[in-house]
Design a protein around this motif. Sequence first.
Motif, PDB file in Angstrom:
ATOM      1  N   GLY A 106       0.838  -1.190   0.000  1.00  0.00           N
ATOM      2  CA  GLY A 106       0.000   0.000   0.000  1.00  0.00           C
ATOM      3  C   GLY A 106       0.869   1.233   0.000  1.00  0.00           C
ATOM      4  O   GLY A 106       1.861   1.291   0.726  1.00  0.00           O
ATOM      5  N   ASN A 107       0.537   2.210  -0.823  1.00  0.00           N
ATOM      6  CA  ASN A 107       1.311   3.454  -0.928  1.00  0.00           C
ATOM      7  C   ASN A 107       2.771   3.183  -1.259  1.00  0.00           C
ATOM      8  O   ASN A 107       3.672   3.840  -0.746  1.00  0.00           O
ATOM      9  N   GLY A 108       3.015   2.171  -2.082  1.00  0.00           N
ATOM     10  CA  GLY A 108       4.377   1.850  -2.494  1.00  0.00           C
ATOM     11  C   GLY A 108       5.229   1.236  -1.401  1.00  0.00           C
ATOM     12  O   GLY A 108       6.446   1.189  -1.510  1.00  0.00           O
ATOM     13  N   GLN A 109       4.594   0.758  -0.332  1.00  0.00           N
ATOM     14  CA  GLN A 109       5.329   0.167   0.782  1.00  0.00           C
ATOM     15  C   GLN A 109       4.718  -1.173   1.162  1.00  0.00           C
ATOM     16  O   GLN A 109       3.562  -1.446   0.855  1.00  0.00           O
ATOM     17  N   ASN A 142       3.363  -3.265   4.200  1.00  0.00           N
ATOM     18  CA  ASN A 142       2.862  -3.029   5.549  1.00  0.00           C
ATOM     19  C   ASN A 142       2.447  -4.351   6.178  1.00  0.00           C
ATOM     20  O   ASN A 142       1.752  -5.151   5.539  1.00  0.00           O
TER      21      ASN A 142
END
Length: 161
Positions: A59-62, A64
């Motif tokens: 999510g959001n390039g990360q 998690n």
Amino acid sequence: MYKNKRLLLPLIILIISGCVFKGKNKGMDLYSVFWKETPKDIEQAASRKSDQKGHFEVGNGQFNLVDKGEVVANYSFDEQDAHKVMFAGLEINESYGAKVMSYNNTIAFVSLKAPEEHVKDYFNSFVKELGKSDSMHIESIAVAAVNDKVKSTLQEAFRVY
């Protein structure tokens, strides 16, 4: 002298068995436990184990970590313990070792490296289990890094199938 002759035959059998089974791994076969309940003896065989609560989501390039009650166990078989595992009856590259991941008490991921001389045997075991591939995607960076001997073995194996 008679005692020595009686011991000669068992000694010869022992030497021949050692030659025949040299390099044969009699450890846990990761191929046979994949997608099955985590074996009870895997923790004793592994070099180390780490537990993780939840799974990773992107999510959001990360990545998690999201905990929804899952239990993930990571088992590492370092060089000194790599001889305790094999894959489809074949030895693994002991200098690489193996990583095994259990998700909710089921083996879900295995990472290992085949010794060069067994690449074709590994490939044949995958074809036997999964069937003939109908397509192949090759990343040029990964192919460029592959040893020429392994590359030619894979090319030969794909021609057969």
